[in-house]
Structure formats: structure tokens, C-alpha cells
Write a protein that holds these residues in place. Structure first.
Motif, PDB file in Angstrom:
ATOM      1  N   PRO A 139       0.705  -1.214  -0.009  1.00 31.60           N
ATOM      2  CA  PRO A 139       0.014   0.107  -0.033  1.00 31.60           C
ATOM      3  C   PRO A 139       0.781   1.319  -0.010  1.00 31.60           C
ATOM      4  CG  PRO A 139      -1.065  -1.677   1.523  1.00 31.60           C
ATOM      5  CD  PRO A 139       0.120  -2.199   0.989  1.00 31.60           C
ATOM      6  N   ALA A 140       2.028   1.312   0.792  1.00 36.48           N
ATOM      7  CA  ALA A 140       2.757   2.726   0.729  1.00 36.48           C
ATOM      8  C   ALA A 140       3.600   2.798  -0.432  1.00 36.48           C
ATOM      9  CB  ALA A 140       4.086   2.276   1.943  1.00 36.48           C
TER      10      ALA A 140
ATOM     11  N   ARG B 175      -1.074  -8.330   5.933  1.00 35.57           N
ATOM     12  CA  ARG B 175      -2.060  -7.603   5.400  1.00 35.57           C
ATOM     13  C   ARG B 175      -3.367  -8.303   6.181  1.00 35.57           C
ATOM     14  NH1 ARG B 175      -1.595  -5.998   0.138  1.00 35.57           N
ATOM     15  NH2 ARG B 175      -3.882  -5.457  -0.096  1.00 35.57           N
ATOM     16  N   GLN B 176      -4.064  -7.599   6.437  1.00 31.72           N
ATOM     17  CA  GLN B 176      -5.626  -7.929   7.055  1.00 31.72           C
ATOM     18  C   GLN B 176      -6.527  -8.498   5.965  1.00 31.72           C
ATOM     19  OE1 GLN B 176      -5.944  -7.910  10.362  1.00 31.72           O
ATOM     20  NE2 GLN B 176      -4.108  -6.750  10.574  1.00 31.72           N
TER      21      GLN B 176
ATOM     22  N   LEU C 258      -3.387   4.815   7.923  1.00 37.73           N
ATOM     23  CA  LEU C 258      -2.688   4.872   6.822  1.00 37.73           C
ATOM     24  C   LEU C 258      -1.566   4.538   6.306  1.00 37.73           C
ATOM     25  CD1 LEU C 258      -4.388   8.367   5.727  1.00 37.73           C
ATOM     26  CD2 LEU C 258      -4.730   6.075   4.486  1.00 37.73           C
ATOM     27  N   PRO C 259      -1.169   4.199   5.356  1.00 41.21           N
ATOM     28  CA  PRO C 259      -1.796   3.724   4.039  1.00 41.21           C
ATOM     29  C   PRO C 259      -2.229   2.117   4.144  1.00 41.21           C
ATOM     30  CG  PRO C 259       0.448   3.352   3.564  1.00 41.21           C
ATOM     31  CD  PRO C 259       0.484   3.519   5.076  1.00 41.21           C
ATOM     32  N   ASP C 260      -2.580   1.603   5.089  1.00 45.28           N
ATOM     33  CA  ASP C 260      -3.033   0.324   5.133  1.00 45.28           C
ATOM     34  C   ASP C 260      -4.285   0.054   4.390  1.00 45.28           C
ATOM     35  OD1 ASP C 260      -0.837  -0.012   7.040  1.00 45.28           O
ATOM     36  OD2 ASP C 260      -2.247  -0.353   8.946  1.00 45.28           O
ATOM     37  N   VAL C 261      -4.376  -1.150   3.700  1.00 36.77           N
ATOM     38  CA  VAL C 261      -5.500  -1.381   2.897  1.00 36.77           C
ATOM     39  C   VAL C 261      -5.555  -2.892   3.035  1.00 36.77           C
ATOM     40  CG1 VAL C 261      -6.366  -1.784   0.511  1.00 36.77           C
ATOM     41  CG2 VAL C 261      -5.279   0.361   1.125  1.00 36.77           C
TER      42      VAL C 261
ATOM     43  N   ILE D 178     -14.167   1.951   0.515  1.00 31.35           N
ATOM     44  CA  ILE D 178     -13.418   1.991   1.623  1.00 31.35           C
ATOM     45  C   ILE D 178     -11.839   1.604   1.457  1.00 31.35           C
ATOM     46  CG2 ILE D 178     -15.456   2.196   3.194  1.00 31.35           C
ATOM     47  CD1 ILE D 178     -14.755  -0.704   3.748  1.00 31.35           C
ATOM     48  N   PRO D 179     -10.983   1.726   2.330  1.00 31.22           N
ATOM     49  CA  PRO D 179      -9.506   1.107   1.996  1.00 31.22           C
ATOM     50  C   PRO D 179      -9.530  -0.538   2.283  1.00 31.22           C
ATOM     51  CG  PRO D 179      -9.562   3.005   3.961  1.00 31.22           C
ATOM     52  CD  PRO D 179     -10.980   2.622   3.398  1.00 31.22           C
ATOM     53  N   VAL D 180     -10.133  -1.106   1.198  1.00 37.89           N
ATOM     54  CA  VAL D 180      -9.956  -2.424   1.211  1.00 37.89           C
ATOM     55  C   VAL D 180      -9.802  -2.719  -0.359  1.00 37.89           C
ATOM     56  CG1 VAL D 180     -11.382  -4.545   1.290  1.00 37.89           C
ATOM     57  CG2 VAL D 180     -11.567  -2.918   2.920  1.00 37.89           C
ATOM     58  N   ASP D 181      -8.817  -3.795  -0.714  1.00 38.43           N
ATOM     59  CA  ASP D 181      -8.653  -4.170  -1.995  1.00 38.43           C
ATOM     60  C   ASP D 181      -9.694  -5.234  -2.239  1.00 38.43           C
ATOM     61  OD1 ASP D 181      -6.380  -2.926  -2.782  1.00 38.43           O
ATOM     62  OD2 ASP D 181      -5.170  -4.341  -1.892  1.00 38.43           O
TER      63      ASP D 181
END
Length: 748
Positions: free
Chosen positions: A253-254, A295-296, A392-395, A419-422
Motif C-alpha cells: 500500500p505504501a 495484510r488484514q 494510513l496507508p493500510d489497505v 473504503i480502504p480495502v482491496d
């Protein structure tokens, strides 16, 4: 001057004076200012849109009764008159108005107006002050200057009056949607007011009005409440990707972009596979890479588990009159105390997708509420997994193997993508369609299809096919896709089509596989089943023996036979009946409740057939095929009959392949006793499930009194015969007895 100076208290203004400006162009900034000024004028001023009405005869009569008709052009007379006419005025306020009125009338006299004209103007001003402006003249001289907002093309006398009030201590704003031309005819040198120069301004729209402006402003204010204030975080979906799918998501993500307030997510659906040999291993290595990066992640296979009753109960909700009210209340269910910025995003995305959904044709508020509750259940379920210790910048990453099966799942995918999710949707099997449609979605299409039900998360789940295995699957695809040939149990969904036939055709079609019947088709994975639902009235040539033989010839291994009416009755034991009101509630069939209930009798059937049964039960109720549905509780009878089918019928359904021979029911009625309402439900339901249903009624009596519409195709095959007894079928031959005519003419 800044427009904000209008809202500064008199004691803090640099010039210690009031303002009189006119605005002839608009912009977003001007619209916001006009609305703000409008709100201030409503609180401590006067708003005029259009023209100030002339004094009525009643107004003038009252003025004459109180003040008389005397008139003198001097400050003392005007001040004394104001004291009687507007007794609440203070001495200072009265003197300011009197001087301003005198200056205005004196100007008219200098311009050559007659004494009578001056008197008429004076009376008009006095009436307007009393009837229109009395609420603000009492505030003259206060630190918060009273405000006048005039929207439109002002007339000469109106301009005189607002100029009087300006001179006395009122702020005045003149909004002119039609421009400055008419005003400059009255004040060519702009001596009374100043034009405000709007930077980057444009003409007012033709339909501009204060009412429309306020409506838009209120809507914007409400949208801020619904969608939340700007969180400062900006979404960048797919704009940064190279289009490679898995490797895009593996990009840290970064490393996706350098803007500090942006979050960069990927929203991708991959249809088919690039290489069957390596596909499963590629997914497993992809999964391991995500895990190693900590990664979550959430992985869902085949379907997103439906919300449980407990999850649904935990969603706080009420009764709503409109969409905005519903969104404002429901957003309280979305909480993320660790980051208000993130919560703002979660709430905004929820409001966006539900608002989009509300624009779909035929979506009513109650149905929209059900969708919103489903969405909130899934948000609550997966929020903690996707956003644990988020910053941020976690996704996070949501992987869905199999694709969306219904609109609720598609709605959830659209939400996650905002939202911040792939979001990665994998559809390796090209025979299974994902119903998701979204303008944000990036799609990768491969030509090769592969059956893979589970995402490979663990070594024990890995099943990698050999080249020979995949070659066989490819041959399977070539043989059974668009070829007219079908695998066993290839299709899970089916709809019925009623065949209209001649009576002679029924015997021909009866034992045919469905795929050989007219109008058989498969579209988007759904089979259209051409079935028979007919009534045979009378007996051909009154030949009873051959009549029974003709029926015996139709009794196949897939055929159920009812030898007399009624077959089912309300008095018969039915263990489902006591749960019917629980299974059907608020006008809806509660499928999940049914399948999880201990009283459910079809749990041993294959999953596809269970879904088929429940879907057709829902259809039977919704189409109101049975009289009394939604009128006298008939829907509960329908539920209890449909969920308690005889064992023989259930076994036929278990082995029913939608492309092969379908099960059948023959119902024989030889007496005046007609079938029960339960029989009507039973026969109509079996027909919807794909049974051929054939009634033999030698008496020709009406048997359709329980149906809401003409469902049966009736064939008159002979004369009516009464009081027949159904024979022992084992004793009935399958070959027709030859008549004396056949023997003489050597036929057959």
C-alpha cells in the motif's frame, strides 16, 4: 470589502457603517453567501422576493383613521407622525427614519414632483413601514444591524424605501438574477448602492429563486449529516494499477502512490484462468505473500454466509418516512472508535451505495431497508478483521471465490470497494456468472474455464490437477457447453413453461426427456422446462376398458398416481403446520429460518433441489395462484403443504435432472367429490417444480374452483361417464383391447 463584513457587528466594523450592495452574478461562493445572508435576514430582518405589495384599501383606510390626511414636508411633522404611527420606535430610531424620509421626499420635490405626489409617496412609505418593516425598525441602532434581502428587479419606490432604511441603519443586499440593466435606469450613477464584483462569476440560472437556493442549501446540509463531513481521506481506486490482477494487489500500500491523504485500493474481478496447471498454486502463493506482509485479509468461498437472526437483531433500526431519515438513523450502527476519519469513510460509503441502490427501478423503502440491514450485518461481521489496528496507508483485502450470487452480495462488494480495502473476485468457472455490475470495477477475462470451489488457504486444501485431468475437463466443456448434450445434474436452477398441446400430443410427449420437448432452452444457467398441466374430460367412445388402459400406459416409474379425491386434507397430520406462521412472516418467505429450523423436512436433499423447492414455494405465494392468498391466511396453508410433501414426491425430486425425464402426477376423479384446497396447492406446486400433472375427469366436472386463474389446459376426449370405479392397476393390461371395428377392418 469582503462579503463576510455583512456579518460583523457594527462596533467591530472598520467603517462603523452599514452596507448596501447589489449582486448580479453568481458562483458557488455567492450562493453560499446569499443563503447565509437569507438566514440572517430571516432572524433579524426582512426578505423580499418579487415586489412589495402596494397598500390595500383597508391599509389606507386604517392609516387615514389613525393619522388623518395631513401632510407637511418637514422633519418635525414626519417625526411626530412616526411617534403616533409606530409607537415602539425609540427617539433616536424615530429621528433617523424621519430625516431619511425627509431627504427622500425633498429629493422628489427638487425633481419637480407635485405636493400631491409627495403626499402619496409619504403615505405609501408609512404603510410599508408599518405593515412590512415594523419588525426591524425597532432594531435600528443595535450592534447587530438589521438586514434587508431583496431578490428581483426593484421598482423606483421600493428602491427609495430600502434607501431610507439603509440611511437609517439597515444592511441591504439586492440580488438581481436578471442583471443590472433595470436598476441602472433608476440609479444611473450607482449613488445609492455598490455592485459587488464576483470573481469568476456567471449568470444566474433562469429558474433561480430564494426558495430553490434554500432547498439546495438544506439538501447540502442534510447530505453532510448523512454522508458525514469530509474526512480528509481521498479514494484512488484502480487508477494506479498495471492491470495484472494478483500482482497489483501484492503491491505494498505504501508503494502505490505518494499523496499523504490518499488511500489506494484495487477492485478487480478475474473471470476464467490463464493456466489450469498453475492456477491453484498461483493463488496459494498469492495468499502466502499477503500473510507474510501481515495484510488484514478475509476469504469467502462460494457465497457470503447470510446474516444470522442474532446479527439482524443487533442492527438498531426504526420506522422511516424517507430515505434520508433512514440513512441518518442507520449510520449509528457503524462505529470505529479508534479512528473518526475511518468511521467517516465507512459511513460515507454506506450512504453512497444505499443512495445508488434507491435509484434502481421498483425499489421501495421497505425493501431498501432490508438490503441496508443485510449490508450493516456484513459490515459489523468483517469490520474487525479488515481494519484491525488500521492506519494510513493500510489497505485490507477481501477475496471472494465464486462471484456474487445476488444483489445483496453485489451491494456489499460495491461498499467494500469504496473504503480502504482491496476487493478481489475470482470466477474461474465461466459457467457461473457473477451478478456484480459497477463502473469502478476492473475486469480481467481469460478464455479458459476451471472448476474450483475453494480458495487454497492451507496446504491440505490444495488440489492441483494434472495435465490429463484438465484435458478431460476441457473435453467435458466441449461436449456439454452449447452442444445440446448435458452432464448429469448440470443445472441447479429451472423455470417451468406450460405447454399448450393437442390431446393426442400428450401421450407422445409424456415419456420424452424434457430437452426433446418444444420450447426447452437453457439461458444464463437456468433451464426452461416445458411441462404439462392438463385435464382430460370424458371417456372416448364411452369405452371404459380402453380408458383405463390408456391411463395405465402413462404410469411410468417417475409417475405418482392419485386414485380419488381428496388426496390431502386439512385434517391429516402435518408437522409443518404449527411452524407456518414462523416460516412466512410480514409477507416474506423466511428461507434461512426454514432451512435452519429443526422442523424442516428437506435438509437431506441436495442443496440445489432445496433452493429450487423454496424458490418455487415463494413463487406460488407471490403469484397468488391459489384463491385466498393474502386474504384469509391461505399462504400458511400453502407453506404447510409445500414443506410436507409425500415421501414419494420428495424422492422423485431428489433424482430429478432438469434436462432429462421429469416426474409426473396423474390425478383421477371419478365421482362428485372434488379435490381439496390442499390438493390444489399440491398439484400446482408440483407443476411449478417441474412435474407433468394430468387430471383424468370422466365426469367433466369443474375442478378449478381453488385456482385464481385458468391454469389447466382442458381436453374433451369423449362423452361424460359417471360412477366409475378406479381399477386395480396391476390387473389392467398395457395393450389396448381391439374393438369389433378394428377386427372387421383389420386395423391395428
Amino acid at each position: 470589502m469582503s462579503l463576510d463584513d455583512f456579518f460583523v457587528e457594527m462596533s467591530k466594523r472598520r467603517e462603523k457603517r452599514v452596507y448596501f450592495y447589489r449582486i448580479n452574478q453568481t458562483s458557488e461562493e455567492i450562493d453560499r453567501f446569499i443563503y447565509k445572508y437569507y438566514e440572517a435576514a430571516r432572524q433579524s430582518g426582512v426578505v423580499i422576493e418579487g415586489r412589495i405589495a402596494n397598500p390595500t384599501e383597508g391599509n389606507l383606510a386604517y392609516y387615514g383613521e389613525i393619522m388623518g390626511l395631513d401632510f407637511q414636508l418637514n422633519v418635525g411633522f414626519i417625526s411626530a407622525s412616526l411617534k403616533r404611527w409606530l409607537p415602539r420606535l425609540g427617539a433616536c430610531q424615530r429621528e433617523k427614519i424621519a430625516c431619511a424620509v425627509y431627504d427622500c421626499l425633498n429629493g422628489l420635490r427638487s425633481a419637480g414632483k407635485t405636493e400631491n405626489m409627495l403626499k402619496n409617496a409619504y403615505i405609501k412609505f408609512m404603510c410599508w413601514l408599518y405593515y412590512k418593516f415594523e419588525r426591524i425598525v425597532n432594531r435600528l441602532g443595535q450592534d447587530n444591524a438589521p438586514k434587508i434581502l431583496y431578490c428581483g428587479s426593484i421598482s423606483n419606490y421600493e428602491l427609495m424605501l430600502v434607501s431610507i432604511l439603509y440611511d437609517a441603519g439597515c444592511d441591504v443586499l439586492l440580488v438581481q438574477p436578471a442583471g443590472d440593466r433595470e436598476y441602472l435606469k433608476l440609479d444611473p450613477g450607482s449613488k445609492r448602492s455598490q455592485e459587488y464584483q464576483v470573481s469568476g462569476g456567471k449568470e444566474f440560472p433562469k429558474d433561480f429563486s430564494l426558495r430553490n437556493l434554500c432547498r439546495e442549501a438544506e439538501k447540502e446540509k442534510q447530505n453532510k449529516e448523512i454522508f458525514g463531513e469530509e474526512s480528509g481521506l481521498i479514494r484512488c481506486t484502480n487508477a494506479w494499477i498495471e492491470g495484472n490482477g494478483l500482482s497489483d494487489i501484492l503491491t505494498a500500500p505504501a508503494a502505490r502512490g505518494g499523496k499523504p491523504d490518499f488511500y489506494y485500493n484495487c477492485y478487480c474481478r478475474i473471470n476464467g484462468v490463464a493456466d489450469k496447471i498453475t492456477y491453484t498454486n498461483d493463488l496459494y502463493q498469492f495468499y502466502l505473500s499477503l500473510k507474510s506482509e501481515k495484510r488484514q485479509m478475509v476469504v469467502v468461498n462460494e457465497m457470503i454466509p447470510k446474516p444470522t437472526p442474532d446479527e439482524i437483531m443487533r442492527v438498531r433500526r426504526g420506522n422511516y418516512a424517507n430515505l434520508d431519515q433512514m440513512l441518518l438513523d442507520l449510520q449509528a450502527n457503524i462505529q470505529y472508535p479508534a479512528s473518526q476519519k475511518l468511521r467517516g469513510l465507512l459511513v460515507k460509503a454506506f450512504a453512497e451505495v444505499i443512495t445508488e441502490e434507491s435509484k434502481e427501478p421498483g425499489v421501495k423503502l421497505n425493501r431498501l431497508l432490508n438490503k441496508a440491514v443485510y449490508l450493516l450485518c456484513w459490515i459489523k461481521r468483517y469490520l474487525g478483521q479488515l481494519f484491525q489496528n488500521w492506519k494510513l496507508p493500510d489497505v485490507g483485502c477481501f477475496i471472494y471465490m465464486g462471484g456474487c450470487r445476488d444483489g445483496n452480495e453485489a451491494l456489499f462488494m460495491r461498499y467494500l470497494a469504496r473504503i480502504p480495502v482491496d476487493v478481489l473476485i475470482l470466477c474461474p468457472n465461466l459457467n457461473t456468472r457473477c451478478c456484480l455490475k459497477d463502473s469502478l470495477l476492473y475486469e480481467i477475462n481469460h478464455q479458459t474455464s476451471m472448476v474450483l470451489d475453494k480458495f487454497p488457504e492451507q496446504d491440505g486444501q490444495l488440489r492441483i490437477g494434472t495435465s490429463a485431468y484438465h484435458a478431460e475437463r476441457e473435453l467435458d466443456t466441449l461436449l456439454y457447453q452449447d452442444s445440446g448434450m448435458f452432464r448429469d445434474q448440470q443445472f441447479a436452477r429451472a423455470d417451468t413453461i406450460m405447454l399448450q398441446t393437442m390431446d393426442r400430443e400428450i401421450k407422445i410427449l409424456w415419456n420424452n426427456e424434457l430437452r426433446f420437448r418444444p420450447n426447452f432452452s437453457t439461458v444464463d444457467g437456468i433451464v426452461n422446462l416445458p411441462v404439462i398441466f392438463a385435464k382430460m374430460s370424458g371417456v372416448k367412445d364411452r369405452d371404459v376398458d380402453n380408458y383405463w388402459i390408456s391411463i395405465k400406459q402413462l404410469i411410468t416409474p417417475e409417475t405418482l398416481v392419485v386414485n380419488g379425491a381428496p388426496f390431502l386434507t386439512a385434517a391429516m397430520p402435518n408437522p409443518v403446520k404449527k411452524y407456518a406462521t414462523e416460516f412466512f412472516k410480514n409477507g416474506k418467505l423466511r428461507k434461512n429460518r426454514i432451512k435452519s429450523h429443526p422442523g424442516y423436512q428437506y435438509s437431506f436433499l441436495r442443496e440445489e433441489m432445496q433452493e429450487h423447492i423454496l424458490n418455487k414455494l415463494e413463487m406460488l405465494i407471490e403469484q397468488k395462484l391459489i384463491k385466498g392468498t393474502f386474504e384469509n391466511g391461505m399462504e400458511y396453508t400453502i407453506v404447510s403443504v409445500a414443506l410436507n410433501l409425500p415421501k414419494e414426491a420428495v424422492r422423485l425430486l431428489q433424482q430429478f435432472d432438469f434436462t432429462k425425464k421429469n416426474p409426473k402426477l396423474i390425478y383421477i376423479m371419478t365421482t362428485e367429490t372434488l379435490m381439496s384446497i390442499e390438493d390444489a396447492v399440491y398439484t400446482a406446486f408440483l407443476n411449478l417444480l417441474g412435474f407433468d400433472v394430468l387430471f383424468f375427469v370422466p365426469t367433466g366436472y369443474n375442478i378449478e374452483n381453488h385456482f385464481n386463474k385458468k391454469l389447466l389446459e382442458e381436453h374433451q376426449i369423449g362423452e361424460y361417464v359417471y360412477d366409475l370405479e378406479v381399477p386395480n392397476w396391476d390387473a389392467v393390461p398395457v395393450t389396448a383391447r381391439r374393438s369389433w371395428r378394428d377386427i372387421i377392418f383389420k386395423r391395428g
